[in-house]
Design an enzyme around this catalytic site. Structure first.
Site, PDB file in Angstrom:
ATOM      1  N   ALA A  21     -16.707  24.668 -13.935  1.00 39.17           N
ATOM      2  CA  ALA A  21     -15.807  23.527 -14.101  1.00 39.17           C
ATOM      3  C   ALA A  21     -14.589  23.846 -14.953  1.00 39.17           C
ATOM      4  CB  ALA A  21     -16.563  22.352 -14.720  1.00 39.17           C
ATOM      5  N   VAL A  26      -9.975  26.439 -12.450  1.00 37.38           N
ATOM      6  CA  VAL A  26     -11.317  26.545 -11.887  1.00 37.38           C
ATOM      7  C   VAL A  26     -11.393  27.494 -10.696  1.00 37.38           C
ATOM      8  CG1 VAL A  26     -11.131  24.540 -10.343  1.00 37.38           C
ATOM      9  CG2 VAL A  26     -13.364  25.220 -11.247  1.00 37.38           C
ATOM     10  N   HIS A  49      -6.770  23.607  -7.555  1.00 37.15           N
ATOM     11  CA  HIS A  49      -6.950  22.429  -8.417  1.00 37.15           C
ATOM     12  C   HIS A  49      -5.836  22.491  -9.453  1.00 37.15           C
ATOM     13  CE1 HIS A  49      -8.510  19.352 -10.977  1.00 37.15           C
ATOM     14  NE2 HIS A  49      -8.880  20.193 -11.935  1.00 37.15           N
TER      15      HIS A  49
END
Length: 326
Positions: free
Chosen positions: A131, A135, A188
């Site tokens: 996490a 990431v 991300h």
């Protein structure tokens, strides 16, 4: 760096014991969700701040009687990894206000090399759930450093971005977010993208619904996505970190693994030819079950989406190269 030498692929360690490494805001939000939903029978928490970790452990154990589950929470050591079914890594330098996730690469890659080495040296044979940011790059690093098969290393990827996007679209269309089926893929981070061409709302394509609304709808959705992409920066400015959304997302991935669900979730996984890329971890839908990642699901992108995805993947590749990972 040369490709890792995978272990002989044997079934992952059975059971539901989880070792959580990193008891910051994200880790503890995940821990609370695990206890609340009864997703693990034993949660061992490892953190450098042992006293604070002890406090979290006591607090979580005191929540157990009202959870209707018999979860045991302990202060962990790396010895706990030997019989753990999953190791979730939430440790590392946190993202500061004004700092991008990619700014964290050098600091957190060094931290991960030590953490993953300690986990593997204690006989771990389960599934990694990553996490920490960035990431995608740290999931790739975990795969490299561990020598595990890539199916055993799952990054949280765009699971939070997808949740944010579905929530915002649900508000826009006045529907529950569970009636919205649209993915955010790619890094991300700042180069991620929404896949509207494959999205639907209550069984109708998103593009069709937007056409029904009128000319302003496309601009509205563009604004919704920008707010989705930049949500973390605003939340970090306001409260210092994001935690509850990603904690719930990590728990959803955990549930999919331990319940052998064969469900499609947007995570970070190794591409092996999908979208025209190989040897890179990036956010995409994938089938998750008790073995980890069964396979990535390649969405059919339109030309603009493909161009944006290629850019996202190439940005990650460039940073990975600069970090010496490829």
């Amino acid at each position: 760096m040369t490709a890792p030498q995978p272990h002989t692929i044997t079934p992952p360690t059975p059971g539901s014991k989880i070792v959580l490494i990193g008891a910051g805001d994200v880790g503890i939000a995940y821990a609370y969700t695990l206890v609340n939903q009864g997703l693990t029978d034993h949660l061992a928490i490892i953190d450098l701040d042992e006293r604070k970790t002890w406090g979290h452990v006591q607090d979580l154990n005191h929540a157990v009687p009202w959870s209707h589950h018999n979860t045991r929470v302990t202060v962990g050591t790396y010895e706990d990894c030997r019989d753990a079914a999953m190791v979730c890594i939430c440790a590392g330098a946190a993202q500061k206000p004004g700092e991008t996730r990619l700014d964290l690469v050098a600091k957190n890659t060094a931290i991960f090399k030590t953490i993953v080495g300690d986990v593997m040296s204690h006989g771990f044979n389960g599934i990694f759930l990553v996490a920490s940011n960035p990431v995608d790059i740290l999931s790739y690093a975990t795969w490299k450093f561990s020598g595990m098969d890539s199916s055993r290393v799952i990054g949280s990827g765009t699971i939070l971005d997808t949740a944010r996007f579905r929530y915002a679209l649900g508000r826009y269309f006045d529907l529950a977010p569970t009636s919205v089926h649209a993915y955010v893929i790619g890094e991300h981070g700042d180069t991620e993208l929404p896949v509207l061409s494959a999205g639907s709302v209550a069984g109708t394509s998103i593009h069709h619904r937007l056409e029904m609304i009128g000319e302003s709808a496309d601009e509205d959705v563009d604004e919704i996505f920008v707010k989705t992409r930049d949500a973390a920066y605003e939340i970090i400015q306001a409260k210092g970190s994001t935690s509850f959304g990603i904690g719930m997302g990590l728990a959803r991935i955990t549930q999919a693994v331990f319940s052998n669900q064969d469900v499609v979730l947007p995570i970070s996984t190794l591409l092996q030819g999908e979208y025209g890329f190989e040897d890179i971890y990036i956010g995409t839908p994938a089938v998750i079950n008790r073995q980890g990642v069964r396979h990535a699901v390649e969405l059919q992108l339109d030309s603009e989406e493909k161009e944006r995805f290629d850019h996202s993947a190439n940005v990650l590749r460039k940073v990975m190269g600069e970090a010496g990972l490829i």
